[in-house]
Design a protein around this motif. Structure first.
Motif, short mmCIF file in Angstrom:
data_model
loop_
_atom_site.label_atom_id
_atom_site.label_comp_id
_atom_site.label_asym_id
_atom_site.label_seq_id
_atom_site.Cartn_x
_atom_site.Cartn_y
_atom_site.Cartn_z
N VAL A 156 -4.69 -7.28 -5.13
CA VAL A 156 -4.71 -5.89 -5.57
C VAL A 156 -4.06 -4.99 -4.51
CG1 VAL A 156 -6.25 -3.93 -5.98
CG2 VAL A 156 -6.65 -6.08 -7.15
N ARG A 157 -4.34 -5.25 -3.26
CA ARG A 157 -3.71 -4.45 -2.21
C ARG A 157 -2.20 -4.66 -2.19
NH1 ARG A 157 -5.88 -3.95 3.93
NH2 ARG A 157 -7.44 -2.76 2.77
N ARG A 158 -1.77 -5.89 -2.36
CA ARG A 158 -0.33 -6.16 -2.35
C ARG A 158 0.36 -5.46 -3.52
NH1 ARG A 158 3.07 -9.95 0.04
NH2 ARG A 158 5.19 -9.15 -0.28
N ALA A 159 -0.25 -5.49 -4.69
CA ALA A 159 0.33 -4.80 -5.84
C ALA A 159 0.39 -3.29 -5.60
CB ALA A 159 -0.49 -5.10 -7.10
N ASP A 160 -0.64 -2.76 -4.96
CA ASP A 160 -0.67 -1.34 -4.64
C ASP A 160 0.44 -0.97 -3.66
OD1 ASP A 160 -2.15 1.36 -4.33
OD2 ASP A 160 -2.06 0.60 -2.26
N ARG A 161 0.60 -1.77 -2.60
CA ARG A 161 1.64 -1.49 -1.60
C ARG A 161 3.04 -1.62 -2.20
NH1 ARG A 161 0.46 1.89 1.34
NH2 ARG A 161 -0.70 2.31 -0.55
N GLU A 162 3.21 -2.60 -3.07
CA GLU A 162 4.52 -2.79 -3.69
C GLU A 162 4.84 -1.63 -4.62
OE1 GLU A 162 7.96 -4.59 -3.56
OE2 GLU A 162 6.19 -5.49 -2.58
N SER A 163 3.86 -1.18 -5.38
CA SER A 163 4.07 -0.06 -6.29
C SER A 163 4.35 1.22 -5.51
CB SER A 163 2.85 0.12 -7.19
OG SER A 163 2.61 -1.02 -7.98
N ASN A 164 3.69 1.38 -4.39
CA ASN A 164 3.94 2.54 -3.54
C ASN A 164 5.40 2.53 -3.06
OD1 ASN A 164 2.04 4.71 -2.23
ND2 ASN A 164 3.47 4.14 -0.62
N ALA A 165 5.86 1.35 -2.66
CA ALA A 165 7.24 1.22 -2.21
C ALA A 165 8.23 1.47 -3.35
CB ALA A 165 7.48 -0.17 -1.61
N LEU A 166 7.90 1.00 -4.54
CA LEU A 166 8.77 1.21 -5.69
C LEU A 166 8.92 2.70 -6.01
CD1 LEU A 166 7.52 -1.71 -7.95
CD2 LEU A 166 9.85 -1.44 -7.06
N GLN A 167 7.85 3.46 -5.83
CA GLN A 167 7.95 4.90 -6.04
C GLN A 167 8.88 5.53 -5.01
OE1 GLN A 167 6.93 7.80 -4.25
NE2 GLN A 167 7.59 9.09 -5.98
N ARG A 168 8.77 5.10 -3.77
CA ARG A 168 9.63 5.63 -2.72
C ARG A 168 11.10 5.29 -2.97
NH1 ARG A 168 6.28 9.40 -1.23
NH2 ARG A 168 4.56 8.74 0.15
N GLN A 169 11.33 4.22 -3.72
CA GLN A 169 12.70 3.81 -4.04
C GLN A 169 13.21 4.48 -5.32
OE1 GLN A 169 12.66 -0.50 -4.10
NE2 GLN A 169 11.47 -0.55 -2.21
N GLY A 170 12.39 5.35 -5.91
CA GLY A 170 12.81 6.06 -7.10
C GLY A 170 12.57 5.35 -8.40
N GLN A 171 11.85 4.23 -8.37
CA GLN A 171 11.60 3.46 -9.58
C GLN A 171 10.41 3.99 -10.37
OE1 GLN A 171 13.58 0.99 -10.81
NE2 GLN A 171 14.94 1.63 -9.15
N LEU A 172 9.50 4.70 -9.72
CA LEU A 172 8.33 5.29 -10.38
C LEU A 172 8.32 6.79 -10.09
CD1 LEU A 172 5.56 2.67 -9.43
CD2 LEU A 172 6.96 2.74 -11.51
N GLY A 173 7.83 7.56 -11.03
CA GLY A 173 7.77 9.00 -10.82
C GLY A 173 6.72 9.39 -9.80
N ILE A 174 5.64 8.64 -9.77
CA ILE A 174 4.53 8.91 -8.86
C ILE A 174 3.71 7.63 -8.75
CG2 ILE A 174 2.89 9.68 -10.63
CD1 ILE A 174 1.97 11.87 -8.68
N TRP A 175 2.94 7.50 -7.69
CA TRP A 175 2.00 6.40 -7.58
C TRP A 175 0.73 6.93 -6.93
CZ3 TRP A 175 0.90 2.13 -9.80
CH2 TRP A 175 0.00 1.23 -9.23
N VAL A 176 -0.42 6.37 -7.35
CA VAL A 176 -1.72 6.76 -6.81
C VAL A 176 -2.25 5.60 -5.99
CG1 VAL A 176 -4.00 7.64 -7.36
CG2 VAL A 176 -2.09 8.15 -8.88
N PRO A 177 -2.18 5.68 -4.65
CA PRO A 177 -2.56 4.54 -3.81
C PRO A 177 -4.04 4.20 -3.88
CG PRO A 177 -1.17 6.09 -2.60
CD PRO A 177 -1.59 6.77 -3.87
N LEU A 178 -4.30 2.91 -3.74
CA LEU A 178 -5.66 2.38 -3.75
C LEU A 178 -6.11 1.98 -2.35
CD1 LEU A 178 -8.15 1.07 -5.22
CD2 LEU A 178 -6.72 -0.95 -5.55
N LEU A 179 -5.21 1.92 -1.40
CA LEU A 179 -5.45 1.35 -0.08
C LEU A 179 -6.76 1.81 0.54
CD1 LEU A 179 -4.11 -0.45 2.10
CD2 LEU A 179 -3.23 1.66 3.12
N GLY A 180 -7.63 0.84 0.87
CA GLY A 180 -8.91 1.12 1.50
C GLY A 180 -10.09 1.06 0.55
#
Length: 404
Positions: free
Chosen positions: A80-104
């Motif tokens: 779950v953490r890895r999916a969260d970090r990857e999705s966060n990175a995808l947003q930074r790359q312009g692939q997602l409009g926004i992401w809501v981090p779960l980290l922690g």
């Protein structure tokens, strides 16, 4: 946040009044370094150092948890953490409009997610990626919401996982109504055959200032709804600390509505699992509702549009890193020889593979057909809506690259 001793007063009138003022830097650090994290009432079964803490009340709720189960909980949190970090990175790359981090907050969500039966219904806010995982929803299915291509890529009736709710606190009213329906339909009380149901509603500490949450508390209370209110207190409602949300610990608010409240270490997956099992069992037997305050911490930004360095200290984040929910389970597994290097390497390889598949899926997501916006507006076909759909599709088809 301030020290628990400064703002935890179980009996009104005892001790100095709680303060709603912004904490000083010294008070923030002092609170974080307090030996009694979260106050004396905190339920903790696994310390940040991975030591098992006996608990007379809740040990029996995880008596059946095997070494394999604990390894499974660790695997859940890593993936779950890895999916969260990857999705966060995808947003930074312009692939997602926004992401809501779960980290922690992985332990809080995996703990309650694994405590739920398939028949139990979940009403999430917008950060419950870990609960979605436990409900059988893949990270790929979550991406459409944050890319703007759909409202949720799963069947909420089949998965028993309601679509994400963006309006803060609104899901509490939906959950209260659903749980009331479970009681009216006789799905609580006798659980001898394991078919009784309950509902879990998820929200953050900031949502407790919303009127919808309090209305949900009232309705669930007066109708004895089988509803577990699961508040993930990650210490910050966007940029506002908990002190500006409540004069009392959030779990104590339940008393004013006539049902139990409890605070659990939200970075302890075993404690969260045990407390959630207890709460769900109570609700399935008709003794709900119950409020669980999972005392945890948001290690990343509120969303990818937020800059947490503007309102919280780096010392605070560094201190909470020592209470990392994944690390305490990993240390526990190693200390008690419940897992070897091969296991951890396997989980790491699995997370790498999942991240690669998630990236590939996101980069190749097709644009949705224009007619999709007309789907699911009504539960049954509607002639006026169909006419509007056909007219719009024909209009778009008149442009270069338009679709039919």
């Amino acid at each position: 946040m301030s020290s628990p001793d400064e703002w935890t007063h179980p009996v009104p009138g005892e001790g100095p009044p709680a303060t709603a003022a912004a904490p000083t830097a010294e008070r923030v650090i002092a609170g974080l370094r307090a030996t009694s994290e979260g106050g004396e009432d905190l339920v903790q079964l696994l310390t940040p150092e991975g030591e098992r803490v006996p608990n007379e009340r809740f040990d029996r709720y995880i008596a059946d948890v095997t070494d394999e189960d604990i390894r499974g909980l660790y695997r859940d949190m890593v993936l779950v953490r890895r999916a969260d970090r990857e999705s966060n990175a995808l947003q930074r790359q312009g692939q997602l409009g926004i992401w809501v981090p779960l980290l922690g907050q992985e332990a809080a969500q995996i703990g309650v997610g694994r405590a739920m039966r398939h028949t139990d219904m979940a009403f999430p806010s917008y950060r419950e990626h870990g609960v979605a995982w436990c409900k059988g929803i893949t990270p790929q299915q979550l991406l459409g919401i944050f890319r703007g291509t759909d409202n949720g890529g799963w069947d909420s009736a089949a998965t028993r996982f309601h679509p994400y709710t963006i309006v803060i606190g609104n899901q509490v009213l939906n959950a209260a109504g659903y749980a009331m329906g479970q009681r009216f339909e006789g799905k609580v009380g006798d659980d001898s055959d394991g078919t009784a149901e309950a509902t879990v509603c998820f929200f953050g500490d900031g949502a407790t200032s919303q009127g919808d949450v309090h209305e949900g508390f009232v309705w669930a209370s007066v109708y004895d709804a089988p509803l577990v209110f699961f508040c993930q207190n990650n210490q910050w409602a966007i940029s506002e600390p908990t002190e500006r949300q409540s004069r009392l610990p959030l779990y104590q608010r339940a008393r004013g509505y006539g049902f139990p409240g409890i605070r659990v270490d939200g970075n302890d997956v075993l404690a969260t699992l045990a407390v959630s099992r207890w709460a769900l069992d109570e609700c399935r037997h008709g003794n709900g509702p119950i409020l669980i305050e999972a005392f945890t911490y948001r290690m990343d930004a509120h969303t990818t549009t937020d800059d947490p360095t503007r309102y919280r200290l780096s010392d605070e984040v560094e201190t909470w890193k020592l209470k990392d929910p994944l690390e305490r389970v990993r240390v526990h597994l190693i200390r008690h020889e419940m897992a070897d290097d091969a296991f951890f390497e396997q989980v790491q390889a699995e997370s790498d593979q999942m991240a690669a598949e998630l990236r590939d899926y996101c980069f190749n997501m097709p644009d949705p057909p224009v007619r999709q916006m007309f789907d699911n507006v009504y539960s049954e076909p509607h002639p006026y809506l169909e006419a509007q759909r056909d007219e719009y599709v024909d209009y778009v088809a008149g442009f270069a690259g338009g679709e039919h």
